[in-house]
Write a protein that holds these residues in place. Sequence first.
Motif, PDB file in Angstrom:
ATOM      1  N   ILE A  98      64.027 -55.953 -12.907  1.00  0.00           N
ATOM      2  CA  ILE A  98      62.618 -56.260 -13.075  1.00  0.00           C
ATOM      3  C   ILE A  98      62.393 -57.671 -12.570  1.00  0.00           C
ATOM      4  O   ILE A  98      63.090 -58.603 -12.965  1.00  0.00           O
ATOM      5  CB  ILE A  98      62.201 -56.109 -14.552  1.00  0.00           C
ATOM      6  CG1 ILE A  98      62.378 -54.653 -14.987  1.00  0.00           C
ATOM      7  CG2 ILE A  98      60.763 -56.579 -14.752  1.00  0.00           C
ATOM      8  CD1 ILE A  98      62.108 -54.411 -16.458  1.00  0.00           C
ATOM      9  N   GLN A 109      59.689 -59.637 -12.870  1.00  0.00           N
ATOM     10  CA  GLN A 109      58.900 -60.522 -13.720  1.00  0.00           C
ATOM     11  C   GLN A 109      59.711 -60.956 -14.941  1.00  0.00           C
ATOM     12  O   GLN A 109      60.649 -60.286 -15.337  1.00  0.00           O
ATOM     13  CB  GLN A 109      57.630 -59.824 -14.185  1.00  0.00           C
ATOM     14  CG  GLN A 109      56.704 -59.421 -13.066  1.00  0.00           C
ATOM     15  CD  GLN A 109      56.106 -60.610 -12.344  1.00  0.00           C
ATOM     16  OE1 GLN A 109      55.943 -61.681 -12.908  1.00  0.00           O
ATOM     17  NE2 GLN A 109      55.788 -60.430 -11.074  1.00  0.00           N
ATOM     18  N   TYR A 130      59.170 -60.778 -18.296  1.00  0.00           N
ATOM     19  CA  TYR A 130      58.356 -60.236 -19.376  1.00  0.00           C
ATOM     20  C   TYR A 130      58.881 -60.690 -20.728  1.00  0.00           C
ATOM     21  O   TYR A 130      60.076 -60.865 -20.913  1.00  0.00           O
ATOM     22  CB  TYR A 130      58.346 -58.706 -19.327  1.00  0.00           C
ATOM     23  CG  TYR A 130      57.701 -58.167 -18.090  1.00  0.00           C
ATOM     24  CD1 TYR A 130      56.348 -58.395 -17.831  1.00  0.00           C
ATOM     25  CD2 TYR A 130      58.431 -57.443 -17.168  1.00  0.00           C
ATOM     26  CE1 TYR A 130      55.749 -57.915 -16.687  1.00  0.00           C
ATOM     27  CE2 TYR A 130      57.837 -56.947 -16.020  1.00  0.00           C
ATOM     28  CZ  TYR A 130      56.496 -57.188 -15.788  1.00  0.00           C
ATOM     29  OH  TYR A 130      55.910 -56.703 -14.657  1.00  0.00           O
ATOM     30  N   THR A 149      53.444 -60.925 -22.871  1.00  0.00           N
ATOM     31  CA  THR A 149      53.368 -60.792 -21.418  1.00  0.00           C
ATOM     32  C   THR A 149      54.147 -59.539 -21.042  1.00  0.00           C
ATOM     33  O   THR A 149      55.358 -59.585 -20.850  1.00  0.00           O
ATOM     34  CB  THR A 149      53.986 -62.020 -20.707  1.00  0.00           C
ATOM     35  OG1 THR A 149      53.390 -63.197 -21.224  1.00  0.00           O
ATOM     36  CG2 THR A 149      53.785 -61.947 -19.210  1.00  0.00           C
ATOM     37  N   PHE A 150      53.436 -58.412 -20.988  1.00  0.00           N
ATOM     38  CA  PHE A 150      54.083 -57.121 -20.809  1.00  0.00           C
ATOM     39  C   PHE A 150      53.863 -56.573 -19.405  1.00  0.00           C
ATOM     40  O   PHE A 150      52.882 -56.910 -18.735  1.00  0.00           O
ATOM     41  CB  PHE A 150      53.547 -56.109 -21.823  1.00  0.00           C
ATOM     42  CG  PHE A 150      53.704 -56.545 -23.254  1.00  0.00           C
ATOM     43  CD1 PHE A 150      54.959 -56.604 -23.836  1.00  0.00           C
ATOM     44  CD2 PHE A 150      52.605 -56.913 -24.010  1.00  0.00           C
ATOM     45  CE1 PHE A 150      55.107 -57.008 -25.147  1.00  0.00           C
ATOM     46  CE2 PHE A 150      52.737 -57.311 -25.322  1.00  0.00           C
ATOM     47  CZ  PHE A 150      54.000 -57.368 -25.899  1.00  0.00           C
ATOM     48  N   GLU A 151      54.746 -55.699 -19.004  1.00  0.00           N
ATOM     49  CA  GLU A 151      54.599 -54.955 -17.765  1.00  0.00           C
ATOM     50  C   GLU A 151      53.374 -54.053 -17.884  1.00  0.00           C
ATOM     51  O   GLU A 151      53.152 -53.439 -18.922  1.00  0.00           O
ATOM     52  CB  GLU A 151      55.873 -54.118 -17.571  1.00  0.00           C
ATOM     53  CG  GLU A 151      55.932 -53.314 -16.319  1.00  0.00           C
ATOM     54  CD  GLU A 151      57.261 -52.596 -16.182  1.00  0.00           C
ATOM     55  OE1 GLU A 151      57.629 -52.310 -15.038  1.00  0.00           O
ATOM     56  OE2 GLU A 151      57.926 -52.301 -17.198  1.00  0.00           O
ATOM     57  N   SER A 152      52.596 -53.944 -16.814  1.00  0.00           N
ATOM     58  CA  SER A 152      51.421 -53.075 -16.867  1.00  0.00           C
ATOM     59  C   SER A 152      51.860 -51.613 -16.939  1.00  0.00           C
ATOM     60  O   SER A 152      52.964 -51.250 -16.508  1.00  0.00           O
ATOM     61  CB  SER A 152      50.522 -53.281 -15.646  1.00  0.00           C
ATOM     62  OG  SER A 152      51.087 -52.661 -14.504  1.00  0.00           O
ATOM     63  N   ASP A 194      52.593 -50.317 -13.440  1.00  0.00           N
ATOM     64  CA  ASP A 194      53.857 -50.830 -12.899  1.00  0.00           C
ATOM     65  C   ASP A 194      55.041 -50.114 -13.541  1.00  0.00           C
ATOM     66  O   ASP A 194      56.014 -49.779 -12.866  1.00  0.00           O
ATOM     67  CB  ASP A 194      53.979 -52.334 -13.122  1.00  0.00           C
ATOM     68  CG  ASP A 194      53.084 -53.136 -12.190  1.00  0.00           C
ATOM     69  OD1 ASP A 194      52.513 -52.562 -11.247  1.00  0.00           O
ATOM     70  OD2 ASP A 194      52.956 -54.357 -12.426  1.00  0.00           O
ATOM     71  N   GLN A 195      54.953 -49.866 -14.852  1.00  0.00           N
ATOM     72  CA  GLN A 195      56.038 -49.168 -15.532  1.00  0.00           C
ATOM     73  C   GLN A 195      56.142 -47.716 -15.055  1.00  0.00           C
ATOM     74  O   GLN A 195      57.236 -47.209 -14.832  1.00  0.00           O
ATOM     75  CB  GLN A 195      55.857 -49.217 -17.044  1.00  0.00           C
ATOM     76  CG  GLN A 195      57.081 -48.728 -17.784  1.00  0.00           C
ATOM     77  CD  GLN A 195      56.933 -48.907 -19.272  1.00  0.00           C
ATOM     78  OE1 GLN A 195      56.193 -48.167 -19.892  1.00  0.00           O
ATOM     79  NE2 GLN A 195      57.627 -49.899 -19.806  1.00  0.00           N
ATOM     80  N   ARG A 210      57.757 -47.794 -11.632  1.00  0.00           N
ATOM     81  CA  ARG A 210      59.185 -48.139 -11.750  1.00  0.00           C
ATOM     82  C   ARG A 210      59.994 -46.967 -12.277  1.00  0.00           C
ATOM     83  O   ARG A 210      61.066 -46.637 -11.750  1.00  0.00           O
ATOM     84  CB  ARG A 210      59.349 -49.362 -12.657  1.00  0.00           C
ATOM     85  CG  ARG A 210      60.782 -49.806 -12.840  1.00  0.00           C
ATOM     86  CD  ARG A 210      60.860 -51.131 -13.574  1.00  0.00           C
ATOM     87  NE  ARG A 210      60.222 -51.126 -14.871  1.00  0.00           N
ATOM     88  CZ  ARG A 210      60.826 -50.732 -16.008  1.00  0.00           C
ATOM     89  NH1 ARG A 210      62.067 -50.300 -15.989  1.00  0.00           N
ATOM     90  NH2 ARG A 210      60.184 -50.784 -17.160  1.00  0.00           N
TER      91      ARG A 210
END
Length: 108
Positions: free
Chosen positions: A13, A15, A17, A21-24, A27-28, A31
């Motif tokens: 990953i 970013q 996180y 501050t989470f992954e959108s 985006d998840q 991924r």
Amino acid sequence: SGMDLDYSSDHKIKQNYMWGTFESQQDQRTRMHDMIERLAKAHPGETIMLFSHGGPVTHLYEELTGNHWSAHGESSYACYSVYEKEGEGWIPLLVNQNTSSSGRIKYV
């Protein structure tokens, strides 16, 4: 053939996180989809087991089926889903189960 005890994720990953501050969600979803497609291509005809918590499991369901998560209901903290690769798509056989199989799946 057996379990690949030497497997380690090749996905990193990008970013940093952390809580707050989470992954959108999109985006998840992307991924998770990219990862399952890579694994399916690398292991054709084999059973692939993925373990994760509710968010990624739910987002993978949405990505593979095109359905909103509410079609299967909320996932519990520890559950599993079974999908079958068919052509370019995926068929959900069991979704968000937290009990033993209903007999439709033959575990090898």
